[in-house]
Scaffold this active site. Structure first.
Site, mmCIF file in Angstrom:
data_model
loop_
_atom_site.group_PDB
_atom_site.id
_atom_site.type_symbol
_atom_site.label_atom_id
_atom_site.label_comp_id
_atom_site.label_asym_id
_atom_site.label_seq_id
_atom_site.Cartn_x
_atom_site.Cartn_y
_atom_site.Cartn_z
ATOM 1 N N GLY A 32 0.663 -1.200 -0.118
ATOM 2 C CA GLY A 32 -0.183 -0.054 -0.147
ATOM 3 C C GLY A 32 0.872 1.392 -0.031
ATOM 4 N N GLY A 47 5.168 3.156 -0.626
ATOM 5 C CA GLY A 47 6.690 3.104 -0.890
ATOM 6 C C GLY A 47 7.311 2.088 -1.949
ATOM 7 N N ILE A 48 7.985 1.256 -1.303
ATOM 8 C CA ILE A 48 8.811 0.347 -2.047
ATOM 9 C C ILE A 48 7.739 -0.827 -2.400
ATOM 10 C CG2 ILE A 48 10.472 -1.469 -2.015
ATOM 11 C CD1 ILE A 48 12.137 0.496 0.275
ATOM 12 N N ASP A 83 -1.601 -5.739 2.301
ATOM 13 C CA ASP A 83 -1.191 -4.930 3.015
ATOM 14 C C ASP A 83 -2.220 -4.804 4.395
ATOM 15 O OD1 ASP A 83 0.799 -1.930 2.466
ATOM 16 O OD2 ASP A 83 -0.493 -1.948 4.501
ATOM 17 N N VAL A 103 1.099 -9.176 8.524
ATOM 18 C CA VAL A 103 2.228 -10.166 8.591
ATOM 19 C C VAL A 103 2.415 -10.842 9.758
ATOM 20 C CG1 VAL A 103 2.954 -9.602 6.019
ATOM 21 C CG2 VAL A 103 4.141 -8.385 8.343
ATOM 22 N N TYR A 140 14.884 -1.727 14.968
ATOM 23 C CA TYR A 140 14.981 -2.060 13.480
ATOM 24 C C TYR A 140 16.157 -2.618 13.127
ATOM 25 C CZ TYR A 140 14.231 -0.274 8.776
ATOM 26 O OH TYR A 140 13.941 -0.221 7.534
ATOM 27 N N ALA A 141 17.471 -1.988 13.401
ATOM 28 C CA ALA A 141 18.791 -2.692 12.954
ATOM 29 C C ALA A 141 18.900 -3.914 13.328
ATOM 30 C CB ALA A 141 19.951 -1.928 13.623
ATOM 31 N N LYS A 193 16.412 -6.091 11.024
ATOM 32 C CA LYS A 193 17.026 -6.065 9.638
ATOM 33 C C LYS A 193 18.302 -6.752 9.449
ATOM 34 C CE LYS A 193 13.828 -3.722 7.805
ATOM 35 N NZ LYS A 193 12.853 -4.581 6.917
HETATM 36 N N1 LIG Z 1 12.379 3.553 2.879
HETATM 37 C C1 LIG Z 1 13.626 3.398 3.027
HETATM 38 O O1 LIG Z 1 14.528 4.107 3.110
HETATM 39 C C2 LIG Z 1 13.865 2.003 3.405
HETATM 40 C C3 LIG Z 1 15.333 1.701 3.838
HETATM 41 C C4 LIG Z 1 15.589 0.353 4.011
HETATM 42 C C5 LIG Z 1 14.680 -0.564 4.039
HETATM 43 N N2 LIG Z 1 13.365 -0.343 3.930
HETATM 44 C C6 LIG Z 1 12.400 -1.498 4.228
HETATM 45 O O2 LIG Z 1 11.655 -1.436 2.854
HETATM 46 C C7 LIG Z 1 10.376 -2.026 3.191
HETATM 47 C C8 LIG Z 1 9.368 -0.921 2.650
HETATM 48 O O3 LIG Z 1 9.640 0.293 3.400
HETATM 49 P P1 LIG Z 1 8.920 1.471 2.548
HETATM 50 O O4 LIG Z 1 9.762 2.682 2.565
HETATM 51 O O5 LIG Z 1 8.038 1.338 1.542
HETATM 52 O O6 LIG Z 1 7.837 1.925 3.876
HETATM 53 P P2 LIG Z 1 6.322 2.554 3.873
HETATM 54 O O7 LIG Z 1 6.152 3.040 5.237
HETATM 55 O O8 LIG Z 1 6.126 3.510 2.940
HETATM 56 O O9 LIG Z 1 5.508 1.211 3.620
HETATM 57 C C9 LIG Z 1 5.306 0.128 4.434
HETATM 58 C C10 LIG Z 1 3.783 -0.723 4.311
HETATM 59 O O10 LIG Z 1 4.185 -1.965 5.133
HETATM 60 C C11 LIG Z 1 2.760 -1.767 5.580
HETATM 61 N N3 LIG Z 1 2.730 -2.901 6.873
HETATM 62 C C12 LIG Z 1 3.146 -2.390 8.083
HETATM 63 N N4 LIG Z 1 2.974 -3.231 8.904
HETATM 64 C C13 LIG Z 1 2.193 -4.191 8.410
HETATM 65 C C14 LIG Z 1 1.827 -5.469 8.865
HETATM 66 N N5 LIG Z 1 1.890 -5.827 9.859
HETATM 67 N N6 LIG Z 1 1.223 -6.214 7.638
HETATM 68 C C15 LIG Z 1 1.104 -5.885 6.478
HETATM 69 N N7 LIG Z 1 1.399 -4.635 6.160
HETATM 70 C C16 LIG Z 1 2.076 -3.959 6.874
HETATM 71 C C17 LIG Z 1 2.265 -0.485 5.803
HETATM 72 O O11 LIG Z 1 0.729 -0.310 5.863
HETATM 73 C C18 LIG Z 1 2.503 0.302 4.599
HETATM 74 O O12 LIG Z 1 2.010 0.201 3.556
HETATM 75 C C19 LIG Z 1 10.289 -2.008 4.638
HETATM 76 O O13 LIG Z 1 10.612 -3.490 5.152
HETATM 77 C C20 LIG Z 1 11.446 -1.188 5.159
HETATM 78 O O14 LIG Z 1 12.053 -1.406 6.686
HETATM 79 C C21 LIG Z 1 13.058 1.040 3.569
#
Ligand SMILES: NC(=O)c1ccc[n+]([C@@H]2O[C@H](COP(=O)([O-])OP(=O)(O)OC[C@H]3O[C@@H](n4cnc5c(N)ncnc54)[C@H](O)[C@@H]3O)[C@@H](O)[C@H]2O)c1
Length: 249
Positions: A17, A19-20, A39, A64, A158-159, A162
């Site tokens: 829903g 970002g990535i 999501d 999840v 978090y660290a 990951k």
């Molecule tokens: N954005 C960054 O800079 C970055 C850097 C390194 C790693 N990451 C990792 O990449 C992944 C995506 O990050 P992002 O930046 O897109 O984050 P984001 O916050 O934009 O999106 C995360 C999504 O996960 C969903 N979510 C949260 N808890 C959930 C659950 N229990 N069950 C199902 N869905 C759930 C949220 O509703 C949200 O839509 C994450 O694992 C994050 O830790 C992101």
């Protein structure tokens, strides 16, 4: 029939829903896959799916961190396109930053439950379905983070999760290789998504200064690497942890 590297494949993407995860749905669909956008926030997942059209994408609510929710998602995912997903992307993730001496226990537990346990539950349940359905050329991609290497203050929870995702990925790659399932993870740097929007401006500027490319990454720049790992272009890549950081160390 769709053309493209991933034609005929079904992909299950968590965190779809935002970002990535959302960018990944877009890129995998562009490459021909049918995509299940999953999501905890169903409305956000539906927006992702709507952008791609009903033929190519469907939305699903999943938490999840809950075994029963993930189990229901496997059955629901199978029903969406009458086919088990052979691509799974674990992009659901959260941060609850804070100095360790002040970190409430629930902030530790919540981050662990989504980032590490969630990755375990989804990987376990969907790998079972892949094996039962005798699918070939399967790929699971997990989202770790460069924070697993940088170990920033204020990110003990978090660290640690990951870093755990990197070890978890390696174990899964060793256990599932014989079933034709590859498992890899990506360590993104700082990517311009809602997760990073809450990082203080001062910290973001420091990150940009330390990054050789001098900017944050875009979600699509992570999604392209995920699409590579999902495809047979990466047929011999297994158990890898790939940094996509613009050179940030
Ligand atoms: N954005 C960054 O800079 C970055 C850097 C390194 C790693 N990451 C990792 O990449 C992944 C995506 O990050 P992002 O930046 O897109 O984050 P984001 O916050 O934009 O999106 C995360 C999504 O996960 C969903 N979510 C949260 N808890 C959930 C659950 N229990 N069950 C199902 N869905 C759930 C949220 O509703 C949200 O839509 C994450 O694992 C994050 O830790 C992101």
């Amino acid at each position: 029939m769709a053309s493209g590297l991933l034609a005929g494949k079904v992909a299950f993407v968590t965190g779809a829903g935002s970002g990535i995860g959302r960018a990944t749905c877009r890129i995998l669909a562009r490459d021909g896959a049918k995509v299940i956008a999953a999501d905890r926030n169903l409305q956000a997942a539906q927006e992702t799916a709507q952008q791609l059209g009903a033929e190519r994408a469907a939305a699903l609510e999943v938490d999840v961190s809950s075994a029963s929710s993930v189990q229901s998602a496997v059955a629901a995912a199978l029903a969406k396109f009458q086919q088990a997903p052979s691509i799974v992307v674990n992009s659901a993730g959260i941060t609850r930053d804070g100095y360790m001496l002040k970190m409430p226990e629930h902030d530790y537990d919540d981050v662990y439950s989504v980032n590490l346990k969630g990755t375990f539950l989804v990987t376990q349940q969907f790998a079972k379905a892949m094996i039962e359905q005798r699918l070939s050329e399967c790929s699971i991609v997990n989202l770790s983070s460069i924070v697993a290497r940088l170990n920033n203050v204020g990110q003990a929870n978090y660290a640690a999760t990951k870093a755990g995702v990197i070890s978890f990925t390696e174990v899964a790659s060793k256990e599932f290789g014989k079933f034709g399932i590859r498992v890899n993870c990506i360590l993104p740097g700082y990517i311009d998504t809602p997760m990073v929007a809450v990082v203080p401006e001062k910290i973001k500027q420091q990150v940009v200064q330390r990054c050789p490319l001098g900017r944050l990454g875009q979600p699509e720049e992570i999604a392209e690497v995920i699409a590579f790992l999902a495809s047979q272009k990466s047929a011999y890549v297994n158990g890898a942890a790939i940094e996509v950081t613009g050179g940030l160390k």
